[in-house]
Motif scaffolding. Structure first.
Motif, short mmCIF file in Angstrom:
data_model
loop_
_atom_site.label_atom_id
_atom_site.label_comp_id
_atom_site.label_asym_id
_atom_site.label_seq_id
_atom_site.Cartn_x
_atom_site.Cartn_y
_atom_site.Cartn_z
N PHE A 158 0.85 -1.18 0.00
CA PHE A 158 0.00 0.00 0.00
C PHE A 158 0.89 1.24 0.00
O PHE A 158 1.94 1.26 0.66
CB PHE A 158 -0.90 0.00 1.25
N LEU A 159 0.49 2.26 -0.74
CA LEU A 159 1.27 3.49 -0.85
C LEU A 159 0.49 4.66 -0.26
O LEU A 159 -0.64 4.93 -0.65
CB LEU A 159 1.58 3.78 -2.32
N ILE A 160 1.12 5.35 0.70
CA ILE A 160 0.62 6.66 1.15
C ILE A 160 1.44 7.71 0.40
O ILE A 160 2.62 7.90 0.68
CB ILE A 160 0.76 6.84 2.67
N TRP A 161 0.81 8.36 -0.54
CA TRP A 161 1.46 9.40 -1.34
C TRP A 161 0.98 10.74 -0.77
O TRP A 161 -0.14 11.17 -1.01
CB TRP A 161 1.07 9.24 -2.80
N ALA A 162 1.83 11.38 0.01
CA ALA A 162 1.45 12.62 0.68
C ALA A 162 2.52 13.67 0.41
O ALA A 162 3.71 13.41 0.58
CB ALA A 162 1.31 12.39 2.18
N VAL A 164 -3.40 5.75 -1.29
CA VAL A 164 -4.17 6.93 -0.97
C VAL A 164 -3.29 8.13 -1.29
O VAL A 164 -2.08 8.10 -1.05
CB VAL A 164 -4.63 6.93 0.51
N LEU A 165 -3.89 9.15 -1.86
CA LEU A 165 -3.16 10.34 -2.28
C LEU A 165 -3.62 11.53 -1.46
O LEU A 165 -4.82 11.84 -1.40
CB LEU A 165 -3.40 10.59 -3.78
N LEU A 166 -2.67 12.19 -0.80
CA LEU A 166 -2.97 13.37 0.01
C LEU A 166 -2.27 14.57 -0.64
O LEU A 166 -1.07 14.79 -0.43
CB LEU A 166 -2.45 13.16 1.44
N PRO A 167 -2.99 15.36 -1.46
CA PRO A 167 -2.33 16.38 -2.27
C PRO A 167 -2.08 17.72 -1.57
O PRO A 167 -1.42 18.58 -2.14
CB PRO A 167 -3.30 16.56 -3.43
#
Length: 630
Positions: free
Chosen positions: A289-293, A443-446
């Motif tokens: 799983f990737l947290i892209w923040a 999940v992407l946190l932009p």
């Protein structure tokens, strides 16, 4: 000198070849299990040679589809001849590849004897069942060379007189696996045969393997130069892997209690909960799983619910990061929010590396010593050196995850191979060119936690940049930006691509901005005063710091701006430039700032970094607008 015996087992199971350092342990084990018949093929001091011959016999038995009634004295004689041929071929190839001043003939590099050694004549059982369970518990979840496992047992006050016999019992029962530190195999082809070598611990190929005459085994040997800093992995050194098959009972209780008084923004709460659900979903198809923040989104805090979920199941957690200084900063921080968990910091000079824990904070290199130990492995800064594009560390991190465990990536600038794993972009708010905000695998946190946009860099192309700097000429965009920042009482990072450019750039800036020369300094990775200079920058005693990429991550200076001089250099790729720009505007009290990229010609990386930052800002804005309309 230890010898390793090769034998073939004929019993209820398919016919298999085995390697053992103590044949009587194998005799007793198989007699207890199934009364199998064992045929000795031969013995050698070279562990790598013993395993190479074992693979030859496996191939021979598979090709013949050998059955139990096919094994007789004639078949055993044939297998002994196959082994002898393998030794001769290896001797010849080793002699062709390696030469020294000892004048050995091609038949002397690897010894091979038939029969059982004198000390193996007895067959009395060993009473070591209690020691087996104790050693298995201590070694669970470790991947260690022989010297390392002896040190680990010594650390725990365990003295085992017959350690090779005990470990062989673990191997036979399926609770451990041991292999040579460096494997050796004859690769055959119609043109020419070759000697293939590879490191079992780090996975490096023959280009990283150095041939030698070994003083330990007295044989032709080889060692790995890639992981040499963690101990010498050799052909004659056993490498033992012991999986952690269950959560240790000592890890139950209150280790998962979270003592954190902070609160999430709405977007942070969604991201943290999706990561937690990933950890709890044992039946999910995705093990990664990737947290892209984005930079400044509060990535570490997003991990807390996932860590709680793992600890409440009685499992261990590993947080791996490429840099020692992050380990040292993160370990006490995690200990504060998980006060009842045992948290250790694992790096090259760490005294805690052999201790048990609930949460380990480790450099990615030290992860090579773990084997299927952690249910949850968090890889921080997956795009950073030395992990990025390093297959050795990729394998090490994957090997540390328990069977059925979870691997969680954490990054502001995930590499392309991780971005490609994300699913279709149909849920994106920005069209086909943008990623979905979430899926079962990411999940992407932009947006940043304080709700302000990321500062967008300005790009200036200056023809003949290096010549102008060498001549001490004023470069107007750079000069004006630095003077405006310093006049406003702000601090400035000035990034350069190479170490040797740090003093040159520092001298140039002191000449063109003489009124601020006393508040300037330069730092790089090998600078003996590195920690003192960075601390002076944090304390505002230094107003302008010239640096290499060592400060592109992990350093937060409120009220700071950034200039990159030579942004076209290969060291400044898209991810690096996004991280550098992320140094600016991190504080809610000062969310804005200036980022300047100065390049000598039009390069793709600065443009790509600006596109990524702009895209994240647009997505974050649309999310805010959507909430206002809801």
């Amino acid at each position: 000198m230890r010898e390793y015996l090769l034998y073939v087992k004929v019993g209820r199971e398919p016919i298999q070849a085995y390697v053992t350092p103590c044949f009587r342990v194998d005799q007793n084990f198989w007699q207890e299990q199934e009364g199998s018949q064992l045929y000795v093929i031969g013995r050698t001091p070279s562990l790598a040679m013993a395993f190479s011959l074992r693979e030859r016999l496996h191939q021979y038995l598979q090709e013949r589809q050998a059955r139990h009634d096919d094994v007789n004295e004639q078949a055993v004689a044939r297998m002994r001849q196959i082994a002898l041929t393998g030794v001769r071929e290896s001797n010849a190839l080793y002699g062709d590849t390696f030469s020294d001043d000892q004048g050995k003939s091609s038949s002397e590099w690897f010894e091979w004897r038939e029969g059982i050694a004198e000390q193996e004549d007895g067959s009395s059982p060993l009473s070591m069942r209690g020691d087996v369970e104790l050693v298995k518990e201590v070694l669970a979840g470790r991947a260690l060379l022989w010297e390392e496992l002896e040190r680990l047992l010594q650390t725990h006050g365990i003295a085992v007189p017959d350690l090779p016999q005990l470990l062989q019992r673990l191997v036979l029962s399926g609770d451990a696996q041991w292999l040579p530190g460096v494997r050796l195999q004859v690769r055959k082809s119609w043109l020419r045969h070759s000697l293939e070598l590879g490191c079992t611990r780090c996975g490096s190929g023959k280009e990283k393997i150095e041939l030698t005459t070994c003083h330990t085994c007295g044989q032709g040997c080889a060692y790995c130069t890639e992981c040499l800093g963690m101990g010498r992995s050799k052909c004659c050194t056993p490498f033992l892997c012991v999986p952690a098959k269950r959560a240790p009972s000592s890890h139950t209780g209150h280790a998962g209690r979270l003592a954190w008084s902070g609160c999430y923004s709405r977007d942070q709460e969604v991201a943290a909960d999706r990561a937690r659900q990933f950890v709890l979903n044992h039946w999910g198809r995705n093990a990664e799983f990737l947290i892209w923040a984005v930079c400044g989104a509060g990535k570490t805090e997003l991990l807390f619910p996932s860590v709680v979920a793992a600890l409440e199941q009685g499992e261990r957690v590993l947080i791996a990061t490429p840099r020692k200084d992050v380990v040292l900063e993160l370990a006490p921080r995690i200990q504060r929010v998980f006060p009842e968990a045992r948290v250790i910091a694992v790096h090259g000079s760490s005294k805690e590396k052999w201790e048990d824990c609930d949460i380990a904070i480790a450099t990615t290199h030290q992860v090579m010593r773990f084997y299927q130990r952690f249910f949850l492995v968090v890889l921080d800064e997956v795009d950073a050196f030395p992990y990025h594009q390093n297959p050795v560390l990729y394998r090490a991190v994957a090997r540390a995850v328990k069977t059925g465990g979870r691997l969680l990536y954490l990054s502001a600038t995930p590499p392309r191979y991780l971005q490609k794993r994300l699913p279709a972009k149909k849920k994106s708010l920005l069209g086909r060119s943008s990623y979905a905000l979430y899926s079962s695998s990411h999940v992407l946190l932009p947006g940043r936690y304080h709700g302000h946009a990321l500062p967008v860099p300005q790009i200036f192309t200056v023809s003949g940049l290096d010549k102008l700097l060498a001549a001490g000429r004023v470069i107007k965009p750079l000069h004006d930006m630095l003077k405006a920042s310093l006049d406003a009482g702000r601090q400035v990072f000035v990034f350069v691509p190479r170490v040797e450019e740090v003093p040159r750039m520092l001298g140039y800036l002191q000449a063109v901005l003489p009124e601020y020369r006393d508040g300037m300094a330069g730092v790089h990775a090998s600078d003996p005063a590195r920690e003192e200079k960075v601390m002076a920058f944090r304390d505002k005693a230094v107003k302008l710091m010239v640096t290499t990429t060592i400060l592109e991550r992990g350093v937060t200076i409120p009220g700071s701006d950034v200039a990159v001089v030579g942004a076209q250099a290969p060291v400044f790729d898209e991810a690096s430039l996004v991280q550098i720009a992320g140094r600016v505007g991190r504080s809610p009290d000062d969310p804005q700032g200036t980022v300047l990229f100065v390049q000598s010609y039009r390069a793709s990386a600065p443009q790509a970094a600006v596109r990524q930052i702009t895209q994240m800002n647009q997505l974050a804005k649309q999310l805010r607008d959507r909430r206002k309309m809801a």
